[in-house]
Design a protein around this motif. Structure first.
Motif: not given
Length: 70
Positions: A38-55, A21-30
């Protein structure tokens, strides 16, 4: 050496909703290093899907530009 930095990823494609569950990260920045592949891209895509802003940061500038298009 060229270092590429992508400031934002607009959306994720094909990201699985399985996992923790990543709901606590919505609107946060990663900031994801190695985020162009690779793994970094997969993590970034998951973060975006959960509503995070990603750099993303990566030394592979062409791969970083490709990640931005997705």
């Amino acid at each position: 050496m060229t270092v590429g930095v992508l400031l934002a990823v607009p959306r994720a494609i094909g990201v699985s909703r399985k996992g923790g569950d990543m709901r606590g990260f919505k609107n946060r920045v990663a900031v994801v290093t190695g985020g162009a592949s690779g793994i970094g891209r997969a993590i970034a895509e998951r973060c975006v899907a959960e509503g995070m802003r990603v750099m993303l940061a990566d030394i592979e500038a062409p791969a970083l530009r490709e990640a931005r298009r997705r």
